[in-house]
Scaffold this motif. Structure first.
Motif, PDB file in Angstrom:
ATOM      1  N   GLU A  54     -26.173 -29.801 -34.405  1.00  0.00           N
ATOM      2  CA  GLU A  54     -25.480 -29.787 -33.112  1.00  0.00           C
ATOM      3  C   GLU A  54     -26.334 -29.194 -31.994  1.00  0.00           C
ATOM      4  O   GLU A  54     -25.906 -29.154 -30.837  1.00  0.00           O
ATOM      5  N   GLY A  55     -27.519 -28.705 -32.328  1.00  0.00           N
ATOM      6  CA  GLY A  55     -28.264 -27.914 -31.362  1.00  0.00           C
ATOM      7  C   GLY A  55     -27.712 -26.505 -31.322  1.00  0.00           C
ATOM      8  O   GLY A  55     -26.745 -26.172 -32.028  1.00  0.00           O
ATOM      9  N   LEU A  56     -28.307 -25.652 -30.504  1.00  0.00           N
ATOM     10  CA  LEU A  56     -27.904 -24.249 -30.437  1.00  0.00           C
ATOM     11  C   LEU A  56     -28.058 -23.746 -29.011  1.00  0.00           C
ATOM     12  O   LEU A  56     -29.082 -24.016 -28.366  1.00  0.00           O
ATOM     13  N   THR A  57     -27.050 -23.046 -28.494  1.00  0.00           N
ATOM     14  CA  THR A  57     -27.120 -22.468 -27.147  1.00  0.00           C
ATOM     15  C   THR A  57     -26.763 -20.997 -27.218  1.00  0.00           C
ATOM     16  O   THR A  57     -25.927 -20.584 -28.020  1.00  0.00           O
ATOM     17  N   TRP A  58     -27.421 -20.193 -26.351  1.00  0.00           N
ATOM     18  CA  TRP A  58     -27.138 -18.765 -26.370  1.00  0.00           C
ATOM     19  C   TRP A  58     -27.512 -18.104 -25.050  1.00  0.00           C
ATOM     20  O   TRP A  58     -28.298 -18.637 -24.265  1.00  0.00           O
ATOM     21  N   LEU A  59     -26.902 -16.934 -24.840  1.00  0.00           N
ATOM     22  CA  LEU A  59     -27.308 -16.019 -23.776  1.00  0.00           C
ATOM     23  C   LEU A  59     -28.305 -15.059 -24.390  1.00  0.00           C
ATOM     24  O   LEU A  59     -27.996 -14.377 -25.367  1.00  0.00           O
ATOM     25  N   GLY A  60     -29.510 -15.021 -23.823  1.00  0.00           N
ATOM     26  CA  GLY A  60     -30.567 -14.199 -24.388  1.00  0.00           C
ATOM     27  C   GLY A  60     -30.977 -13.076 -23.455  1.00  0.00           C
ATOM     28  O   GLY A  60     -31.035 -13.249 -22.238  1.00  0.00           O
ATOM     29  N   VAL A  61     -31.265 -11.915 -24.034  1.00  0.00           N
ATOM     30  CA  VAL A  61     -31.679 -10.735 -23.276  1.00  0.00           C
ATOM     31  C   VAL A  61     -32.997 -10.221 -23.832  1.00  0.00           C
ATOM     32  O   VAL A  61     -33.185 -10.153 -25.056  1.00  0.00           O
ATOM     33  N   ARG A  62     -33.894  -9.853 -22.925  1.00  0.00           N
ATOM     34  CA  ARG A  62     -35.141  -9.206 -23.295  1.00  0.00           C
ATOM     35  C   ARG A  62     -35.221  -7.872 -22.563  1.00  0.00           C
ATOM     36  O   ARG A  62     -35.073  -7.817 -21.348  1.00  0.00           O
ATOM     37  N   ALA A  63     -35.464  -6.793 -23.326  1.00  0.00           N
ATOM     38  CA  ALA A  63     -35.568  -5.460 -22.728  1.00  0.00           C
ATOM     39  C   ALA A  63     -36.475  -4.590 -23.593  1.00  0.00           C
ATOM     40  O   ALA A  63     -36.305  -4.568 -24.809  1.00  0.00           O
ATOM     41  N   PRO A  64     -37.464  -3.915 -22.985  1.00  0.00           N
ATOM     42  CA  PRO A  64     -37.865  -4.009 -21.585  1.00  0.00           C
ATOM     43  C   PRO A  64     -38.229  -5.441 -21.225  1.00  0.00           C
ATOM     44  O   PRO A  64     -38.544  -6.230 -22.107  1.00  0.00           O
ATOM     45  N   LYS A  65     -38.171  -5.763 -19.947  1.00  0.00           N
ATOM     46  CA  LYS A  65     -38.499  -7.131 -19.548  1.00  0.00           C
ATOM     47  C   LYS A  65     -39.938  -7.454 -19.946  1.00  0.00           C
ATOM     48  O   LYS A  65     -40.778  -6.559 -20.055  1.00  0.00           O
ATOM     49  N   PRO A  66     -40.240  -8.725 -20.190  1.00  0.00           N
ATOM     50  CA  PRO A  66     -41.608  -9.106 -20.557  1.00  0.00           C
ATOM     51  C   PRO A  66     -42.621  -8.597 -19.531  1.00  0.00           C
ATOM     52  O   PRO A  66     -42.359  -8.629 -18.328  1.00  0.00           O
ATOM     53  N   PRO A  67     -43.759  -8.104 -19.983  1.00  0.00           N
ATOM     54  CA  PRO A  67     -44.751  -7.559 -19.055  1.00  0.00           C
ATOM     55  C   PRO A  67     -45.334  -8.643 -18.148  1.00  0.00           C
ATOM     56  O   PRO A  67     -45.455  -9.805 -18.547  1.00  0.00           O
ATOM     57  N   THR A  68     -45.678  -8.260 -16.924  1.00  0.00           N
ATOM     58  CA  THR A  68     -46.174  -9.220 -15.940  1.00  0.00           C
ATOM     59  C   THR A  68     -47.587  -8.907 -15.463  1.00  0.00           C
ATOM     60  O   THR A  68     -48.119  -9.628 -14.625  1.00  0.00           O
ATOM     61  N   PHE A  69     -48.213  -7.864 -15.990  1.00  0.00           N
ATOM     62  CA  PHE A  69     -49.558  -7.521 -15.531  1.00  0.00           C
ATOM     63  C   PHE A  69     -50.565  -8.536 -16.081  1.00  0.00           C
ATOM     64  O   PHE A  69     -50.319  -9.227 -17.076  1.00  0.00           O
ATOM     65  N   ASP A  70     -51.715  -8.620 -15.435  1.00  0.00           N
ATOM     66  CA  ASP A  70     -52.755  -9.563 -15.841  1.00  0.00           C
ATOM     67  C   ASP A  70     -53.188  -9.303 -17.282  1.00  0.00           C
ATOM     68  O   ASP A  70     -53.474  -8.163 -17.665  1.00  0.00           O
ATOM     69  N   GLY A  71     -53.222 -10.366 -18.066  1.00  0.00           N
ATOM     70  CA  GLY A  71     -53.665 -10.250 -19.450  1.00  0.00           C
ATOM     71  C   GLY A  71     -52.580  -9.823 -20.422  1.00  0.00           C
ATOM     72  O   GLY A  71     -52.864  -9.656 -21.612  1.00  0.00           O
TER      73      GLY A  71
END
Length: 286
Positions: free
Chosen positions: A100-117
């Motif tokens: 049927e496929g799969l759907t969800w509300l997903g949370v990431r914490a701490p948020k994914p890092p955004t610094f270079d590299g």
């Protein structure tokens, strides 16, 4: 930013690069002002898989539809609507979709890092482990997972939870899901419901927190006072309130208002809620 509203009418899904069959609708994250969390809706095509990965953040999910499987920590779980779980930092994990496929509300914490590299997803060897069936909260073998049913909601009352209990939030029911008891260290996820016709003084008075939180409305809607602005929130909308961002809600409708709430970092055991009106009444001393 003190708050942000992701309207259901404006939602757009995009293919996730490098993961065939996975689509993501980002609701709130770095670009919207969040410093601690990222929240998205996900759609996984029938038979597809996210693949195995380790991440420098916790990743939790609340299944909203379809069927599938979660595998991590040497265990496998069959998934359906109402199931939830959290993969701790650094634990290899994978989600797969059934017919049927799969759907969800997903949370990431701490948020994914955004610094270079920065690396936010590191490929890991498959380690499916033992199949324990659907998540069960009475089976001591089950770790990091659970299941929500409507019957889990308690009668409406004053709020009572870590960080605050008292009369400033009334006519509410709360059912905890992802928290420290489940194994999370960086965020909480729970279901809230406010009773119908809970107007001013009968719902949630304006307050702020030393943490971020979101409200993802699954049923009904409410009127919010966000950073002093009047906002109407409908089913499918998401509200993000930043640290120290003031917010309060009333339910003027004839139906309950229900939402999934996320908080990050995990609230302190006391002094997690601050009500400006109460502080204004404190007398000066000379």
């Amino acid at each position: 930013m003190a708050y942000y509203i992701a309207r259901a009418a404006d939602r757009k899904f995009f293919d996730v690069e490098g993961v065939p069959g996975l689509r993501q609708a980002l609701l709130v994250g770095h670009e919207q002002g969040a410093a601690h969390l990222e929240v998205s809706l996900y759609e996984l095509a029938p038979g597809a898989t996210t693949g195995w990965a380790r991440c420098p953040f916790e990743e939790s999910w609340f299944i909203t539809g379809g069927s599938g499987e979660a595998a991590f920590a040497g265990l496998r779980y069959e998934l359906g609507s109402g199931d939830y779980g959290v993969a701790p930092v650094g634990i290899a994990h994978s989600l797969s979709a059934g017919d049927e496929g799969l759907t969800w509300l997903g949370v990431r914490a701490p948020k994914p890092p955004t610094f270079d590299g920065a690396r936010s997803s590191i490929a890991a060897k498959p380690s499916p482990g033992e199949n324990l069936g659907r998540p069960s909260e009475t089976d001591p073998r089950h770790r990091f997972v659970g299941h929500f049913e409507d019957s889990d909601m308690a009668p409406y009352a004053q709020i009572s939870m870590p960080g605050y209990h008292g009369p400033n939030v009334k006519n509410i029911s709360i059912r905890m899901m992802v928290d420290q008891l489940l194994g999370a260290q960086h965020h909480t996820v729970f279901v809230c419901e406010i009773a119908p016709k809970s107007g001013p003084g009968k719902a949630a008075k304006v307050h702020y927190h030393p943490f971020e939180e979101i409200y993802y409305f699954t049923d009904g809607g409410m009127r919010g006072t966000l950073d002093g602005n009047d906002e109407v929130i409908e089913t499918g909308d998401l509200v993000w309130a930043g640290t120290n961002g003031t917010h309060g809600f009333v339910n003027e409708r004839n139906e309950p208002a229900r939402w999934i709430e996320v908080q990050s970092p995990i609230p302190p055991t006391s002094d997690g809620f601050f009500f400006p009106d109460d502080w204004r009444k404190v007398p000066d001393e000379h």
